[in-house]
Every structure is written in C-alpha cells, then in structure tokens.
Design a protein around this motif. Structure first.
Motif, short mmCIF file in Angstrom:
data_model
loop_
_atom_site.label_atom_id
_atom_site.label_comp_id
_atom_site.label_asym_id
_atom_site.label_seq_id
_atom_site.Cartn_x
_atom_site.Cartn_y
_atom_site.Cartn_z
N THR A 1 -1.54 15.92 -14.70
CA THR A 1 -0.26 16.11 -15.38
C THR A 1 -0.49 16.79 -16.72
O THR A 1 -1.31 16.32 -17.52
N ALA B 1 3.20 18.54 -13.04
CA ALA B 1 2.24 17.72 -12.30
C ALA B 1 1.79 18.48 -11.07
O ALA B 1 2.62 18.99 -10.30
N ARG C 1 6.80 19.17 -18.69
CA ARG C 1 5.79 18.40 -17.96
C ARG C 1 5.62 18.99 -16.56
O ARG C 1 6.59 19.12 -15.82
#
Length: 439
Positions: free
Chosen positions: A423, A383, A381
C-alpha cells in the motif's frame, strides 16, 4: 641359506594374499545400499533447490510488482500535483471566465448546444472524485473494496503558454496565429522550414480543449480542429464553442488579441480497469495471452486514460500505470473558512467529498463556500497485490487487515488463498489553487 629361502617364500605368499585381497570388489548388497543412499540424497538436494528456486522467483515477482507500483504511484502523484495548471479550478465560479455569469449562477452562459456537446469541459474543476467509480470486479467485491475514480484537469501536454500574433474568424471556425519566434516555440524546437506537423500537434492535439488568456486575465475556451506549420504556424478552432469579441459582449477579445496566450487543457482519468476485454483494449492482449495462473482471471490494473471535452474516453491511448491493483482511494484537505483559511480534512468515502470534488455547476459543489477551487491537498492511496497467493490466512478482522496487508483471491481452488499487498500513500498539495477563494 635354507632359512633365508624359507623367509623369502613366506614373504611371497603373504604378498600374494594381500594382492588378492586388494583385487576383491564390493558385494551386491553393498552396492544397493550405496545406490539407495545416493538416490535419497539426490532427491533431498533436488527438493531443497526446487523450493529455494520457487521462493526466490516468488520474491522476485513481489519485488518487481512493488517497484512497478512505486513508479506508477509517482506518476499519479505528479499528475495530481499538476492539476489545475493553466486551467480553471472551478469553471462555474471563476471570475475570469468568458462568457461570464450574468445572473450569479454557476451555469450562466454555459447552456448552449456547444457546451452541452462538450459536457466534460463544461464541468471543469480542479478534480473530480467518483467514490467507488472504478471498474471494480469480483476481487474487490469479495474483499469489501470499492476503488474510486479520479478525473484531473490541466495542461499535461506542455508546460508553456504560447504567445499569439492575432486571432481571426474564418469559415468553419477561428484561426489563431502563433508567434514563431517566441520562447515557447524556440524551446519546442520549432523551425518553420523543416518542422513537421506532428511537432505542433503533439502540443495542440486535435479534439482537445484550448485555453486563450487575454492580458486582462480573461479566459476563453475552444476545441482544436487542426494545426498548420510553416513560416506562420496556426491553430484552428471549431465553431462549437465560438470565441467572443469585446465589442459584442461584456467580455472578450480586443482587436487582434495582442498579448494573448494559448495553451492546451487536457482531461485525464485514473481508475482500476479490466484490460482483458480485447474489443476495448486490444493493445493489452499480450498481458492475458497464453496460460496464466488462476489468480490472473480477476485482476485489475491502474490506468491513466485521456478524455476528450465531449466526455469520450480515448481507449486507444490508455496508459497502464500499475498492474495487479486492488484498491484506489482519495481523501481531501479543503479550505472551509475563507476568512481564516482553516483547513478541514475529509477522509476516504466521506459524504462531504461531493461538495468539493464533483461537477462545479451543480449542487452541492456549486453552493456558496463549496467547490473544487477550495481543495488544497489530496490524500491518495494505492494498493497493489502480489501476482499469486503466498499466504493461507488474513491479518486482522475479516478478509482484509487494517492497512490492507493481504487480500483473498476469489478464483483459486483453496478458499483460503491470500496474496500480499503493498500500500502506497501520499498527501499531495494542490499548489495551483492556493489563491482561489471565491464564494
């Protein structure tokens, strides 16, 4: 006749009066009213077009940041998918490792001075995650974030294994003679008479690790000290990690190592970093040159940095992957039952990540049924925020909403300045460990 002349005179007088009326101008009051109205209209049009221009410029910056983050995230995904390629997914437990473990412990045979000096290579596994290990700054702390650091092992300089003619010991190290007429050398574009040294050194860079694989599947590793070109191209290795021959131990090279192949093993690291330090990262000074908005002073970027087997980071070769990154997190899908091959998912920040994504020579990763070779998927992930704040409030509880939609900037005059966040997430299969099930 007299009547006709009277009518003509009357018509002439009326025409004269009409002409005089047409020649009369505006009064001063009329002019002031008209000018004031025009001024107000001009101001309105200017303010409207200015706000519209600002809106489109801001949206353009956000879209540029989004596109750049997507490109950077694809680079990260590709590197994770390639991790373990032509390298060992667990150097401690790999059954093909030479020197082999003689007492069943992970670190057996890897305790010499050469391995101590090349600690990053000694700790080779599929990947390593350091939870919260990025260079987190005030922006991350202020928003309750702690970005991770990811280290990957694999062959990132080429997709080939290069056949060799022979291996020989030489003064100061070992010489590996490559087969110039092999498929990999031809696909590389190697021509003995004209190829520059840089062509071969791009595949076998000095200071990086070399993996030698025998026809029996045994693997040895050395440190590249140079290459030579010509009719007989060679790669030289230093003596820090000496190659072993079968006659001197339980594993090693047979004869001239006919049928052996070699490839480079690279170590790459991803993390969030402050590139404004001109001493460590002079090549990125242009990002911070001149005036910039206050929101730039606490920024972080996602970088990709090569690491030598000694553990030294090559800051001169840092690659800027994505700007204005605010968070980087990883989770794992791991084989936890070797008989059924059942998978268990460990989310971000799980205390169990250390069992699999850490040094395979030390506990708990070195324990039975643990280790990086059991990783089958990585949940990544990233962001990334907009360049400047464009909101006055957060989403959800606290400063950061679920899914990380906005972050509060720390250095603005207004404490309620929030920047939008994009994101990106992906579950990436680690195909290079699909058959690794050692205890």
């Amino acid at each position: 006749m007299i009547a006709r002349n009277s009518r003509r005179a009357a018509d002439a007088r009326r025409s004269a009066r009409a002409g005089a009326a047409h020649r009369r101008g505006f009064t001063l009051i009329e002019l002031m009213v008209a000018m004031t109205g025009g001024l107000f209209f001009t101001i309105f049009v200017f303010m409207f077009t200015r706000d519209v221009s600002r809106f489109f410029v801001r949206e353009s910056r956000i879209s540029d940041t989004t596109l750049a983050s997507i490109t950077g995230f694809q680079r990260l995904r590709a590197d994770i998918a390639r991790t373990g390629f032509l390298a060992s997914p667990n150097f401690g437990k790999d059954p093909g490792r030479c020197p082999r473990s003689v007492d069943g412990t992970a670190a057996s045979g890897l305790s010499g001075a050469g391995w101590a000096a090349n600690s990053a290579l000694r700790e080779m596994g599929l990947l390593a995650i350091t939870v919260g290990g990025s260079n987190n700054g005030n922006e991350q702390t202020y928003n309750g974030l702690a970005a991770d650091e990811l280290t990957l092992y694999g062959n990132y300089s080429s997709s080939e294994q290069f056949p060799i003619r022979n291996v020989s010991a030489a003064a100061g190290g070992f010489t590996i003679s490559l087969e110039p007429a092999s498929g990999p050398m031809v696909r590389l574009g190697y021509v003995a008479a004209t190829s520059p040294t840089s062509l071969l050194s791009s595949v076998f860079p000095t200071g990086h690790a070399l993996r030698l694989q025998t026809p029996e599947g045994e693997e040895q590793y050395g440190i590249i000290t140079g290459v030579t070109v010509g009719a007989q191209p060679t790669v030289t290795l230093g003596v820090a990690l000496p190659l072993a021959w079968k006659s001197s131990g339980i594993c090693g090279i047979r004869g001239f190592c006919s049928g052996c192949q070699v490839n480079t093993v690279n170590i790459v690291r991803y993390r969030l970093e402050d590139l404004s330090n001109a001493t460590d990262y002079p090549q990125f000074a242009f990002l911070y040159a001149g005036s910039r908005p206050p929101s730039d002073t606490a920024r972080r970027e996602l970088i990709r940095i090569p690491v030598l087997p000694t553990g030294v980071e090559q800051t001169a070769n840092v690659e800027l992957v994505s700007e204005y990154a605010v968070d980087l997190k990883f989770g794992l899908s791991v084989v936890t039952n070797l008989a059924t091959r059942a998978l268990t998912t460990y989310p971000e920040n799980s205390t169990d990540l250390v069992k699999y994504a850490s040094d395979p020579l030390t506990s708990p990763a070195s324990d039975v049924n643990n280790g990086p070779h059991l990783i089958r998927g990585v949940h990544a992930r990233l962001a990334v925020r907009s360049v400047e704040p464009d909101r006055q409030g957060a989403i959800g509880a606290g400063n950061v909403g679920a899914g990380l939609y906005r972050v509060r900037l720390t250095d603005g005059l207004d404490p309620n300045q929030f920047a939008r966040v994009r994101t990106l997430q992906a579950l990436i299969a680690t195909r290079n460990t699909r058959n690794s099930l050692w205890n």
